[in-house]
Design a protein around this motif. Structure first.
Motif, PDB file in Angstrom:
ATOM      1  N   LEU A 138      53.427  20.160  71.947  1.00 39.55           N
ATOM      2  CA  LEU A 138      54.358  19.850  71.059  1.00 39.55           C
ATOM      3  C   LEU A 138      56.045  21.346  71.235  1.00 39.55           C
ATOM      4  N   GLY A 139      57.181  20.654  70.605  1.00 35.48           N
ATOM      5  CA  GLY A 139      57.830  20.525  70.871  1.00 35.48           C
ATOM      6  C   GLY A 139      58.467  21.967  69.471  1.00 35.48           C
ATOM      7  N   HIS A 140      59.569  22.670  69.327  1.00 33.01           N
ATOM      8  CA  HIS A 140      59.598  24.065  68.353  1.00 33.01           C
ATOM      9  C   HIS A 140      59.363  23.117  67.120  1.00 33.01           C
ATOM     10  N   CYS A 141      58.557  23.632  66.062  1.00 27.97           N
ATOM     11  CA  CYS A 141      58.442  23.051  64.335  1.00 27.97           C
ATOM     12  C   CYS A 141      60.229  23.496  63.530  1.00 27.97           C
ATOM     13  N   ARG A 142      60.342  22.699  62.483  1.00 28.88           N
ATOM     14  CA  ARG A 142      61.389  23.549  61.840  1.00 28.88           C
ATOM     15  C   ARG A 142      60.564  23.831  60.402  1.00 28.88           C
ATOM     16  N   ASN A 143      59.294  23.674  60.370  1.00 26.98           N
ATOM     17  CA  ASN A 143      58.453  24.772  59.240  1.00 26.98           C
ATOM     18  C   ASN A 143      58.308  25.915  59.406  1.00 26.98           C
ATOM     19  N   PRO A 144      58.714  27.236  58.728  1.00 27.91           N
ATOM     20  CA  PRO A 144      58.793  28.223  59.280  1.00 27.91           C
ATOM     21  C   PRO A 144      56.616  28.601  59.194  1.00 27.91           C
ATOM     22  N   ARG A 145      56.509  28.077  58.073  1.00 26.35           N
ATOM     23  CA  ARG A 145      54.947  28.213  57.796  1.00 26.35           C
ATOM     24  C   ARG A 145      53.680  27.496  59.336  1.00 26.35           C
ATOM     25  N   CYS A 146      54.335  26.600  59.676  1.00 26.95           N
ATOM     26  CA  CYS A 146      53.850  26.512  61.055  1.00 26.95           C
ATOM     27  C   CYS A 146      53.580  27.545  62.539  1.00 26.95           C
ATOM     28  N   VAL A 147      52.539  27.020  63.085  1.00 20.84           N
ATOM     29  CA  VAL A 147      52.841  28.027  63.901  1.00 20.84           C
ATOM     30  C   VAL A 147      53.371  27.942  64.687  1.00 20.84           C
ATOM     31  N   MET A 148      53.810  26.392  64.868  1.00 21.82           N
ATOM     32  CA  MET A 148      55.158  26.260  66.147  1.00 21.82           C
ATOM     33  C   MET A 148      56.555  26.562  66.389  1.00 21.82           C
ATOM     34  N   TYR A 149      56.197  27.327  64.632  1.00 19.74           N
ATOM     35  CA  TYR A 149      57.638  27.810  64.750  1.00 19.74           C
ATOM     36  C   TYR A 149      58.403  29.044  65.846  1.00 19.74           C
ATOM     37  N   PRO A 150      59.539  28.963  66.187  1.00 22.71           N
ATOM     38  CA  PRO A 150      60.020  29.274  67.432  1.00 22.71           C
ATOM     39  C   PRO A 150      59.549  31.129  66.694  1.00 22.71           C
ATOM     40  N   SER A 151      59.310  32.113  67.353  1.00 22.72           N
ATOM     41  CA  SER A 151      59.536  33.435  66.631  1.00 22.72           C
ATOM     42  C   SER A 151      60.342  34.438  67.501  1.00 22.72           C
ATOM     43  N   LEU A 152      61.288  34.505  67.260  1.00 26.57           N
ATOM     44  CA  LEU A 152      62.287  35.350  67.964  1.00 26.57           C
ATOM     45  C   LEU A 152      61.824  36.762  67.993  1.00 26.57           C
ATOM     46  N   THR A 153      60.671  37.234  66.279  1.00 26.98           N
ATOM     47  CA  THR A 153      61.207  38.940  65.791  1.00 26.98           C
ATOM     48  C   THR A 153      59.056  38.947  66.027  1.00 26.98           C
ATOM     49  N   LEU A 154      58.981  39.391  65.520  1.00 24.17           N
ATOM     50  CA  LEU A 154      57.888  39.640  65.090  1.00 24.17           C
ATOM     51  C   LEU A 154      58.127  39.316  63.424  1.00 24.17           C
ATOM     52  N   MET A 155      58.282  40.228  62.691  1.00 26.72           N
ATOM     53  CA  MET A 155      58.452  39.794  61.395  1.00 26.72           C
ATOM     54  C   MET A 155      58.521  37.404  60.755  1.00 26.72           C
ATOM     55  N   GLU A 156      59.271  37.124  62.075  1.00 28.32           N
ATOM     56  CA  GLU A 156      58.643  35.808  62.098  1.00 28.32           C
ATOM     57  C   GLU A 156      57.582  35.394  62.701  1.00 28.32           C
ATOM     58  N   THR A 157      56.462  35.873  63.182  1.00 22.69           N
ATOM     59  CA  THR A 157      55.180  35.537  63.565  1.00 22.69           C
ATOM     60  C   THR A 157      54.445  36.367  62.644  1.00 22.69           C
ATOM     61  N   ASP A 158      54.940  37.622  62.119  1.00 22.87           N
ATOM     62  CA  ASP A 158      53.932  38.143  60.509  1.00 22.87           C
ATOM     63  C   ASP A 158      53.765  36.755  59.970  1.00 22.87           C
ATOM     64  N   LEU A 159      55.224  36.067  59.233  1.00 23.04           N
ATOM     65  CA  LEU A 159      55.446  35.587  58.066  1.00 23.04           C
ATOM     66  C   LEU A 159      55.003  33.820  58.535  1.00 23.04           C
ATOM     67  N   LYS A 160      55.182  33.126  59.907  1.00 20.73           N
ATOM     68  CA  LYS A 160      54.288  31.949  59.633  1.00 20.73           C
ATOM     69  C   LYS A 160      52.471  31.593  59.062  1.00 20.73           C
TER      70      LYS A 160
END
Length: 186
Positions: A138-160
């Motif tokens: 799998l590549g990166h996903c454009r859905n910010p709730r998907c675990v495959m959404y690229p997270s460069l920050t902890l906030m992005e990790t916490d939100l997905k």
């Protein structure tokens, strides 16, 4: 059908009771065997003195070499990592090697709430699941709730979320069919 084997490899001084809980969660949700190895030292060639961190690609090569014939290998690092595109990363995965490395120290930053250790374990789980998705193609996903959404920050990790979105789940099912490996993770 033989269950695939995922090897978790602590790098440096990664330890704690959270590892046992994480292993149980991964084994249950991924329908895979999970084994924890003894901690390994970092390969000296992977350290960049100028950046004061480790080159993730070389650590992945090192992990694959040390792991032997296992289906998947994930390194859990207590140090900062970088790759060719970013000076600081949370994780890096390689599809062909079926290997990944995650900076668990980076996931310990900015813990908050009543149960900070639970938040930390959730972050590590999400990164392992995302790395697993990359190892399955799998590549990166454009859905910010998907675990495959690229997270460069902890906030992005916490939100997905902590699962694949319907589109990513469909891609995996089209590629592999109904695989028990992802019964709960998808």
């Amino acid at each position: 059908m033989k269950r695939p084997l995922m090897l978790l490899v602590p790098l440096g001084k990664v330890s704690g009771p959270w590892l046992e809980e994480l292993i149980k969660e991964i084994a249950e949700n991924f329908q895979t065997q999970v084994e924890l190895t003894r901690p390994l030292p970092y390969p000296p060639s992977a350290f960049c003195f100028r950046r004061r961190r480790f080159f993730a690609h070389l650590i992945i090569d090192f992990l694959r070499e040390k792991a032997g014939p296992v289906d998947f290998v994930v390194g859990l690092a207590d140090a900062e990592l970088y790759n060719v595109h970013h000076n600081s990363i949370i994780s890096e995965s390689h599809f062909q090697a079926r290997a990944a490395v995650i900076s668990v120290n980076k996931l310990r930053d900015f813990l908050f709430g009543e149960r900070p250790e639970e938040l930390f374990r959730k972050r590590v789980y999400k990164e392992i699941l995302r790395s697993f998705g990359h190892m399955l193609g799998l590549g990166h996903c454009r859905n910010p709730r998907c675990v495959m959404y690229p997270s460069l920050t902890l906030m992005e990790t916490d939100l997905k979320g902590n699962s694949f979105c319907p589109e990513c789940s469909l891609k995996l099912r089209l590629r592999f069919g109904e695989i028990p490996l992802l019964r709960k993770a998808a």
